[in-house]
Every structure is written in structure tokens, then in C-alpha cells.
Design a protein around this motif. Structure first.
Motif, mmCIF file in Angstrom:
data_model
loop_
_atom_site.group_PDB
_atom_site.id
_atom_site.type_symbol
_atom_site.label_atom_id
_atom_site.label_comp_id
_atom_site.label_asym_id
_atom_site.label_seq_id
_atom_site.Cartn_x
_atom_site.Cartn_y
_atom_site.Cartn_z
ATOM 1 N N LEU A 187 0.832 -1.205 0.000
ATOM 2 C CA LEU A 187 0.000 0.000 0.000
ATOM 3 C C LEU A 187 0.864 1.250 0.000
ATOM 4 C CD1 LEU A 187 -3.168 0.691 2.121
ATOM 5 C CD2 LEU A 187 -1.271 2.312 2.191
ATOM 6 N N VAL A 188 0.458 2.220 -0.798
ATOM 7 C CA VAL A 188 1.110 3.528 -0.767
ATOM 8 C C VAL A 188 0.036 4.593 -0.660
ATOM 9 C CG1 VAL A 188 1.145 3.784 -3.293
ATOM 10 C CG2 VAL A 188 2.801 5.041 -1.881
ATOM 11 N N GLY A 241 8.522 11.286 2.996
ATOM 12 C CA GLY A 241 8.566 12.714 2.735
ATOM 13 C C GLY A 241 7.936 13.139 1.426
ATOM 14 N N TRP A 242 8.295 14.345 0.995
ATOM 15 C CA TRP A 242 7.708 14.943 -0.200
ATOM 16 C C TRP A 242 8.019 14.131 -1.445
ATOM 17 C CZ3 TRP A 242 10.506 17.379 -4.316
ATOM 18 C CH2 TRP A 242 9.692 18.026 -5.262
ATOM 19 N N LEU A 243 7.028 14.035 -2.321
ATOM 20 C CA LEU A 243 7.203 13.369 -3.606
ATOM 21 C C LEU A 243 6.730 14.312 -4.696
ATOM 22 C CD1 LEU A 243 7.809 10.557 -5.055
ATOM 23 C CD2 LEU A 243 5.310 10.328 -5.113
ATOM 24 N N PRO A 244 7.563 14.630 -5.692
ATOM 25 C CA PRO A 244 7.088 15.449 -6.802
ATOM 26 C C PRO A 244 5.893 14.782 -7.467
ATOM 27 C CG PRO A 244 9.475 15.147 -6.932
ATOM 28 C CD PRO A 244 8.977 14.208 -5.872
ATOM 29 N N ASN A 245 4.894 15.561 -7.817
ATOM 30 C CA ASN A 245 3.678 14.929 -8.333
ATOM 31 C C ASN A 245 3.946 14.128 -9.595
ATOM 32 O OD1 ASN A 245 3.838 17.205 -10.172
ATOM 33 N ND2 ASN A 245 1.663 16.896 -10.601
ATOM 34 N N VAL A 251 5.696 5.602 -8.681
ATOM 35 C CA VAL A 251 5.516 5.054 -7.339
ATOM 36 C C VAL A 251 4.261 4.195 -7.273
ATOM 37 C CG1 VAL A 251 5.068 5.641 -4.919
ATOM 38 C CG2 VAL A 251 6.801 6.904 -6.220
ATOM 39 N N PHE A 252 3.155 4.680 -7.832
ATOM 40 C CA PHE A 252 1.921 3.890 -7.849
ATOM 41 C C PHE A 252 2.148 2.521 -8.496
ATOM 42 C CE2 PHE A 252 -0.878 7.910 -7.722
ATOM 43 C CZ PHE A 252 -1.178 7.720 -6.380
ATOM 44 N N SER A 253 2.967 2.474 -9.542
ATOM 45 C CA SER A 253 3.169 1.221 -10.274
ATOM 46 C C SER A 253 3.860 0.159 -9.438
ATOM 47 C CB SER A 253 3.982 1.481 -11.552
ATOM 48 O OG SER A 253 5.350 1.720 -11.259
ATOM 49 N N ARG A 254 4.515 0.572 -8.346
ATOM 50 C CA ARG A 254 5.279 -0.381 -7.544
ATOM 51 C C ARG A 254 4.554 -0.826 -6.274
ATOM 52 N NH1 ARG A 254 9.329 3.329 -9.323
ATOM 53 N NH2 ARG A 254 9.547 4.333 -7.277
ATOM 54 N N PHE A 255 3.271 -0.415 -6.152
ATOM 55 C CA PHE A 255 2.441 -0.850 -5.026
ATOM 56 C C PHE A 255 1.124 -1.398 -5.564
ATOM 57 C CE2 PHE A 255 5.522 1.908 -3.132
ATOM 58 C CZ PHE A 255 5.704 1.439 -1.840
ATOM 59 N N ASP A 256 0.383 -2.100 -4.710
ATOM 60 C CA ASP A 256 -0.809 -2.823 -5.160
ATOM 61 C C ASP A 256 -2.122 -2.110 -4.888
ATOM 62 O OD1 ASP A 256 0.752 -4.976 -6.069
ATOM 63 O OD2 ASP A 256 0.819 -5.845 -4.055
ATOM 64 N N VAL A 257 -2.120 -1.121 -3.994
ATOM 65 C CA VAL A 257 -3.372 -0.444 -3.663
ATOM 66 C C VAL A 257 -3.047 0.903 -3.028
ATOM 67 C CG1 VAL A 257 -3.597 -1.415 -1.320
ATOM 68 C CG2 VAL A 257 -5.662 -0.764 -2.593
ATOM 69 N N ALA A 283 -6.163 7.415 -12.869
ATOM 70 C CA ALA A 283 -5.520 7.529 -14.176
ATOM 71 C C ALA A 283 -4.273 6.661 -14.264
ATOM 72 C CB ALA A 283 -5.163 8.987 -14.451
ATOM 73 N N CYS A 284 -3.648 6.380 -13.109
ATOM 74 C CA CYS A 284 -2.410 5.600 -13.083
ATOM 75 C C CYS A 284 -2.648 4.098 -12.990
ATOM 76 C CB CYS A 284 -1.528 6.052 -11.917
ATOM 77 S SG CYS A 284 -0.788 7.676 -12.164
ATOM 78 N N GLY A 285 -3.899 3.691 -12.819
ATOM 79 C CA GLY A 285 -4.190 2.269 -12.824
ATOM 80 C C GLY A 285 -3.872 1.536 -11.546
ATOM 81 N N ILE A 286 -4.076 2.188 -10.402
ATOM 82 C CA ILE A 286 -3.909 1.525 -9.114
ATOM 83 C C ILE A 286 -5.271 1.474 -8.437
ATOM 84 C CG2 ILE A 286 -3.275 3.684 -7.939
ATOM 85 C CD1 ILE A 286 -1.463 1.997 -6.101
ATOM 86 N N PRO A 287 -5.689 0.321 -7.900
ATOM 87 C CA PRO A 287 -6.996 0.246 -7.238
ATOM 88 C C PRO A 287 -7.053 1.143 -6.013
ATOM 89 C CG PRO A 287 -5.761 -1.786 -6.922
ATOM 90 C CD PRO A 287 -5.000 -0.979 -7.927
ATOM 91 N N LEU A 288 -8.240 1.688 -5.768
ATOM 92 C CA LEU A 288 -8.425 2.692 -4.726
ATOM 93 C C LEU A 288 -9.527 2.266 -3.765
ATOM 94 C CD1 LEU A 288 -7.908 5.705 -3.736
ATOM 95 C CD2 LEU A 288 -9.799 6.325 -5.247
ATOM 96 N N VAL A 289 -9.257 2.417 -2.468
ATOM 97 C CA VAL A 289 -10.272 2.222 -1.434
ATOM 98 C C VAL A 289 -10.384 3.530 -0.666
ATOM 99 C CG1 VAL A 289 -11.048 0.854 0.527
ATOM 100 C CG2 VAL A 289 -9.629 -0.215 -1.249
ATOM 101 N N SER A 290 -11.610 3.994 -0.475
ATOM 102 C CA SER A 290 -11.819 5.317 0.104
ATOM 103 C C SER A 290 -12.515 5.267 1.446
ATOM 104 C CB SER A 290 -12.656 6.176 -0.863
ATOM 105 O OG SER A 290 -12.918 7.450 -0.300
ATOM 106 N N ALA A 291 -12.106 6.188 2.330
ATOM 107 C CA ALA A 291 -12.884 6.481 3.523
ATOM 108 C C ALA A 291 -14.173 7.162 3.071
ATOM 109 C CB ALA A 291 -12.082 7.389 4.450
#
Length: 373
Positions: A187-188, A241-245, A251-257, A283-291
Motif C-alpha cells: 500500500l502507498v 517525505g515529499w514526492l514530486p507529483n 511510485v503507484f506502479s510499484r504498489f498494489d493499492v 488515471a495511473c491504474g492503481i486500485p483505490l479504497v476510500s474512507a
């Protein structure tokens, strides 16, 4: 069309999510052949904090990532006659000083010749109404609000005669699926701490589920106080820390959710407005779970574009399901990706903006015709 834009910063997205959308809109306008000039304060606080944390190299990295995007840095002695010479459309963001917003309005009243919009992308219209009411918009053509609730606030309180809903969106030139070269974790989450606006929510919907599921997780963001970093450390969550947008897709591509944890003002007072991170993650193709948040404007299809967790226990179950059910994960990704490309790109928003201009010009023409009769 010559377009002049006054924003906090094009160059820095340090604690400045509006830069994401601004970059995407400018990129799209340039691609359509428009002449675009962006003004920003020379000592913008976002730029100063970015340099303090990462050094001047961070700005060099931005220029390499967006070689077509440039801005004019103003030092407080801006000559509006020069800056607005030949302008046909002017956008003024709500992070500008009250005095500059008023000066531009007065210039429009005196010189005329261009359409003038105020652009609001924050919750201060309901959390700091006194400050927002102090903006002098009497000479503006209208407000572009990133949610219907905010649009209605301007109209109902008489802050503006006209207002349109102009949601943020994904810059799909940058935010797109990347080939996974290697996997870094489960998760990221990319987002700022948010102080008192979502500290409890982050604990319930992010930190506790990660602990209970024993996930390998990483968090990117700024303004994490010492106690927040200690909390993450105890939970075994890497704080990076900070990540340039523009690095988020990799980064999304290297995590599962990933997850969406909205700030409390948006949940309680401004339903229908998601963070721009939602558009970008989809848009990046990573599954999303929301509060929980109420998609009153029907931007997405809950349950198909993303899963919604009513509480921390359900968040834990949803994360477990997404991580262990490949079919579910792929269905969420494909549906969300299609939704973004059909409805929520910066290209869509530029087309909407041009539509607002046509509507405004049509109204003016009708009034002029009526007056001439």
C-alpha cells in the motif's frame, strides 16, 4: 487566444496540490495552440519550502519534467498594463493577495477587453468565509469553483453574480499506468498530514488497517509533525517525505493499492469534492479504497471505480479483498481508468472552460441586442 493566469506557483507542488491541475491545464492549452502566461510570486511560500527541504535542484527537476511550462515571477511591483496587454482571458486563483485580486478587477473595469474569472479550489469559502468575502470580485465575469457546493456559496452570499463548477482532473499526459519494473510494497498513500483536519481519520482508515493486515506500506507527504512520524514508525509504515507529483505514476506502479482519506471539511461541509489525488490514482491504474465521502455530483461510480469503507474495520476488509482478489483489483482499475478518460482529464476541463466563455459571450451578446432594441 492569449491567456494570462495568476496562481501561487506553477513550479512547486510542495504542500500545493493546485499546481497539479494548473500544470495539466496549461499543458492542454498550449497543445491547443493558445498563448499562455502564468504569473506567480517570486517568493511563493511553496517554492521557498521546497528549496529549504530539497534544495534548488528540485526546481531543475521540475523544468526537466515539464520543459514547455514556464512562469513569470513577480516581486510585488507588477505592471498590469504590461502583464495584461493583449489578454483575452485572465484567470486569478484564490491564493492571491486580496489587493492583487482587487487591482486586476479594477484594471478590467478601466481597460476592459478580456474575460476575467476568479478560480477557487479550497474549502475556505465555508471554513474562513470572512476572508473569502473580502475578495473584491465586482468587476469579474464570474467564479470557477471546484465543486457545486462552493459555486452555490458564491451565488447565495452575493460574492459573485455568476459562478460555474469546474472540478479538478487528471493530467493524463503525466498520470498514466507505468510498467512495473519491481514491486516495493502493498500500500502507498500520497498526501499531507492535514493537521486537525484528518488526523483521526488517518489513524482509523490508514494506519490501523495497515497494522492489522501487516502490510508493507509507504506514505509520502509534507508537514508531518514529530508525533505523526513516530506514530508511523510504531506502525511499521515507511515515511518517505515529499514526492514530486510527476513521480507519483512510477511510485503507484510499484504498489498494489492506495487509499483516499478526505479532509473533514470536505466530508462535513463540501460533499462532492474529492482530492485531485483520486483522479490521478485512477488515471495511473492503481486500485483505490476510500474512507467515506458523499459523491453528490456523481463524478464516479462507487463500488466500481473504487470501494468505500464506512469505518476502519470495513477498510481493513476491502484492502484485504483487493490485495487477494486479482479479478476484483483489475475490475476496479479498468472501470476507474475508463471513467477518467471519458470524463475527468484536463482536456475535458479545458473544453469546459472554453464552453463557459462561449456561454458568457452569448449572454453578453443577448444583453447588448436587447439594449439596442
Amino acid at each position: 487566444m492569449r491567456i494570462v493566469m495568476f496562481y501561487h506557483s506553477l513550479r512547486s507542488d510542495w504542500n500545493h496540490g493546485n499546481a497539479h491541475f494548473l500544470r495539466g491545464v496549461v499543458t492542454e492549452l498550449l497543445a491547443r495552440g493558445h498563448d499562455v502566461v502564468v504569473h506567480e510570486p517570486r517568493n511563493a511560500w511553496s517554492v521557498q519550502n521546497l528549496i529549504a527541504e530539497r534544495g534548488p535542484k528540485a526546481l531543475d527537476d521540475f523544468r526537466r519534467a515539464y520543459p514547455a511550462l514556464t512562469s513569470v515571477r513577480d516581486d510585488g511591483s507588477l505592471d498590469l498594463d504590461e502583464a495584461l496587454d493583449g489578454a483575452e482571458l485572465v484567470l486569478v486563483h484564490e491564493w492571491n493577495e486580496h489587493s492583487l485580486v482587487k487591482r486586476i478587477g479594477e484594471h478590467r473595469a478601466t481597460v476592459g477587453g478580456y474575460r476575467l474569472f476568479f478560480h477557487d479550489t479550497h474549502h475556505r469559502s465555508v471554513t474562513e468565509p470572512g476572508s473569502m468575502a473580502a475578495y473584491d470580485l465586482q468587476h469579474y465575469d464570474g467564479v470557477l469553483a471546484f465543486g457545486a457546493v462552493i459555486r452555490d456559496v458564491y451565488l447565495e452570499r452575493g460574492w459573485a453574480e455568476r459562478a460555474w463548477t469546474w472540478h479538478e482532473a487528471a493530467d493524463v499526459h503525466v498520470f498514466q499506468p507505468r510498467t512495473q519494473t519491481f514491486r516495493e510494497g502493498d500500500l502507498v498513500w500520497i498526501g499531507n498530514w492535514g493537521d486537525d483536519e484528518r488526523e483521526q481519520e488517518l489513524e482509523e482508515f490508514l494506519i490501523e488497517p495497515v497494522i492489522r493486515l501487516r502490510l508493507k506500506a509507504r506514505i509520502h507527504g509534507v508537514r508531518y509533525p514529530a508525533h505523526a512520524q513516530a506514530l508511523l514508525a510504531r506502525a511499521g509504515i515507511e515515511y518517505a517525505g515529499w514526492l514530486p507529483n510527476y513521480e507519483a505514476p512510477s511510485v503507484f506502479s510499484r504498489f498494489d493499492v492506495t487509499v483516499h482519506v478526505p479532509r473533514r471539511p470536505y466530508v462535513q461541509a463540501l460533499p462532492g469534492i474529492p482530492t485531485i489525488r483520486v483522479f490521478e490514482a485512477m488515471a495511473c491504474g492503481i486500485p483505490l479504497v476510500s474512507a467515506p465521502w458523499d459523491d453528490t455530483e456523481e463524478l464516479f461510480t462507487p463500488g466500481k471505480d473504487y470501494l468505500v469503507a464506512r469505518d476502519g474495520a470495513q477498510m481493513q476488509r476491502h484492502l484485504r479483498d483487493v490485495l487477494n482478489d486479482r479479478q476484483l483489483s483489475e475490475q476496479l482499475v479498468l472501470h476507474a481508468f475508463r471513467t477518467i478518460h471519458e470524463r475527468h482529464t484536463c482536456g475535458h476541463r479545458v473544453s469546459e472552460l472554453l464552453g463557459f466563455i462561449r456561454e458568457l459571450d452569448s449572454t453578453r451578446a443577448a444583453i447588448a441586442h436587447s439594449s439596442a432594441i
